[in-house]
Design an enzyme around this catalytic site. Sequence first.
Site, PDB file in Angstrom:
ATOM      1  N   LYS A 314      -7.253  -9.546 -14.899  1.00  7.39           N
ATOM      2  CA  LYS A 314      -7.386  -8.631 -13.768  1.00  7.39           C
ATOM      3  C   LYS A 314      -8.395  -7.551 -14.122  1.00  7.39           C
ATOM      4  O   LYS A 314      -8.217  -6.805 -15.081  1.00  7.39           O
ATOM      5  CB  LYS A 314      -6.037  -7.992 -13.447  1.00  7.39           C
ATOM      6  CG  LYS A 314      -6.094  -6.903 -12.382  1.00  7.39           C
ATOM      7  CD  LYS A 314      -4.762  -6.157 -12.267  1.00  7.39           C
ATOM      8  CE  LYS A 314      -4.881  -4.947 -11.354  1.00  7.39           C
ATOM      9  NZ  LYS A 314      -3.617  -4.153 -11.302  1.00  7.39           N
ATOM     10  N   ASP A 319      -8.654   1.729  -9.172  1.00  4.25           N
ATOM     11  CA  ASP A 319      -7.624   1.417  -8.180  1.00  4.25           C
ATOM     12  C   ASP A 319      -7.160   2.687  -7.491  1.00  4.25           C
ATOM     13  O   ASP A 319      -6.355   3.448  -8.033  1.00  4.25           O
ATOM     14  CB  ASP A 319      -6.441   0.723  -8.865  1.00  4.25           C
ATOM     15  CG  ASP A 319      -5.373   0.307  -7.868  1.00  4.25           C
ATOM     16  OD1 ASP A 319      -5.675   0.266  -6.655  1.00  4.25           O
ATOM     17  OD2 ASP A 319      -4.232   0.023  -8.293  1.00  4.25           O
ATOM     18  N   LYS A 326      -2.708   5.910  -3.581  1.00  3.45           N
ATOM     19  CA  LYS A 326      -1.847   6.460  -4.621  1.00  3.45           C
ATOM     20  C   LYS A 326      -1.759   7.977  -4.491  1.00  3.45           C
ATOM     21  O   LYS A 326      -2.648   8.635  -3.948  1.00  3.45           O
ATOM     22  CB  LYS A 326      -2.401   6.120  -6.007  1.00  3.45           C
ATOM     23  CG  LYS A 326      -2.392   4.652  -6.367  1.00  3.45           C
ATOM     24  CD  LYS A 326      -2.993   4.448  -7.745  1.00  3.45           C
ATOM     25  CE  LYS A 326      -3.054   2.979  -8.126  1.00  3.45           C
ATOM     26  NZ  LYS A 326      -1.717   2.421  -8.389  1.00  3.45           N
ATOM     27  N   ARG A 400      -2.272  -8.882  -8.007  1.00  7.16           N
ATOM     28  CA  ARG A 400      -1.757 -10.245  -7.841  1.00  7.16           C
ATOM     29  C   ARG A 400      -2.628 -11.066  -6.897  1.00  7.16           C
ATOM     30  O   ARG A 400      -2.680 -12.293  -6.998  1.00  7.16           O
ATOM     31  CB  ARG A 400      -0.312 -10.185  -7.347  1.00  7.16           C
ATOM     32  CG  ARG A 400      -0.128  -9.563  -5.993  1.00  7.16           C
ATOM     33  CD  ARG A 400       1.285  -9.062  -5.750  1.00  7.16           C
ATOM     34  NE  ARG A 400       1.608  -7.939  -6.609  1.00  7.16           N
ATOM     35  CZ  ARG A 400       2.812  -7.351  -6.653  1.00  7.16           C
ATOM     36  NH1 ARG A 400       3.789  -7.778  -5.873  1.00  7.16           N
ATOM     37  NH2 ARG A 400       3.020  -6.339  -7.456  1.00  7.16           N
TER      38      ARG A 400
END
Length: 583
Positions: A314, A319, A326, A400
């Site tokens: 990954k 992110d 977030k 994922r």
Amino acid sequence: MSILRTLSTFISVVKYNKHPTVYVTVRSMSNATVNIKFRHGLTASDPERQPVLVVGQVAHLDSLTWHDVRCKLEPRVTEEAWRRGVACVSASPGDCVELWPRAAALAALPARRSRHAAPSRCHALAKLVRGLQRSTDEFIVLVCRKRDVYASCVSIARSFPLYSARSGAAPLAAAPPPRTRTVAVEILLVRRTPDGDGSDDDDDGPVDPYLLDNTLSSEDLATLQDAADATRLAARIADTPANIMNVDKFIEEACQVAKDLELAEPTIIRGEELRARGMGGLYGVGRAAACPPALVALHYRPAAATRTVAWVGKGIVYDTGGLSIKARTSMVGMKGDCAGAAAVLGAFAAAVRARPSIALHAVLCLAENAVGPLATRPDDIHQLYSGRTVEINNTDAEGRLVLSDGVVYASRDLRADVIVDVATLTGAQGTATGKYHAALVCNRGRLEARAAAAGRRAGDLAHALPFAPDLHFAEFSSAVADMRNSVADRNNAQPSCAGLFILAHLGFDFPGDWLHVDMAAPAHSGERATGYGVALLSVLFGEYTNSKLLRALCPPSSPSSPPTPAAAAAAAAAAAPAPSPDS
């Protein structure tokens, strides 16, 4: 006060025996580039000119004589001072004493360890080394068993991170170039320790005879150097902020590794080509970023290979959480969300240098999970490379999605029969297995056990989670798509479920071996990346390499099998009194 703010200082506390005297030393730590070199045996040096740290387990230090170490300590340290130092650390394992102020130190690792910790005590070793670094060329004398030397050398390497943007006290325009300094790790191997000292509590089956002597070949040293360099490479990539280490730069890093290994240029599938190829997971996660997402695959294909292994990493270079953004404090540190791909790249480099007999592929799933007009929305539905549709109910569960496209590419396009995906996937991993152990989810019990054993031998600890798709996969039920991308109940085995999402795209009837490594917590120690995963993968697949050390460290396919006659004979020989390490 302004001077204190300008200088980067380091404070060490040194304790002596049961009635500690505390000595505080303040040292300015430079931003010099550090080269780490490994040697077998000791060379003569003066600690006043080149500081030295002698470190090992208490029983191993006790086995040394003054003759073994005097070349590193004289003329500053006397035999009496050496013996006194050994007595002090023996009485208080885990402490350090200075034999010659700010120049020669002696440190003892913890005497005992739990069965789920590494026999090498590598985490304690890394902490000691970080706390006793000097700002000049220095020596580290590592005293250990041969079976622990790999994990120990990797832990020392990760104590000297490569990335730094510090400019020093001078203005940037006037700042001198950083000075390169050398840390020479000189290794003294011990063969035997007294019974009952907690050093021989191996839980992972018989020890390979190759690990029972006290010699290191030039090939062994090359293996240690490759592992150290690859670990530091992986940590550097994960430490570098995303305004530098974006997808473009990561691709450059991968191409440079392929060039250094004299391999063909990597396969690169990028941007709109991802969408055209049906890789909707990777494309959907990264399409809002300035740098388009990419799947990058490096290939090593020996002519006689009969097995194909793919490592899938990954590589989310940053992110934000996407539109499911977030919190402010949770976003800090997300430059390290590419640590899985960095580990795969580093492990691939180390493994290829050991010339494996298998076809080996490194698949890097690279993207930035950014916020913008093209960002994926909750409720969007993407079709992944597997053909399965996924309803997005949490854009912060993006890893994922990219890994699912990566593992299917490994199976469908590369024909891999063993697939390992490595990722900083879930915050819940740290809750499940802690800061030091990655979480394992695997479709094969034997591979799962071997991965945990390899982690203890390599120093990259890992622990198995439940594999129960029949109980857990219902968490991804969707009314309008084949599945959702985030669980309905966050209290129901989150890390296990995340791994099962990836396997679902391979298919729960996947005939090959699949292993998922969630290393969200151990990927970092404090604010620095650790390069976790390089040592784990290298040792787990060591049996396929030409490195005798990696082959010996690799857990046997049947951990419960009895020792071979050769192993039994070597173990009996090791139990006999051994000569001193340099004899």
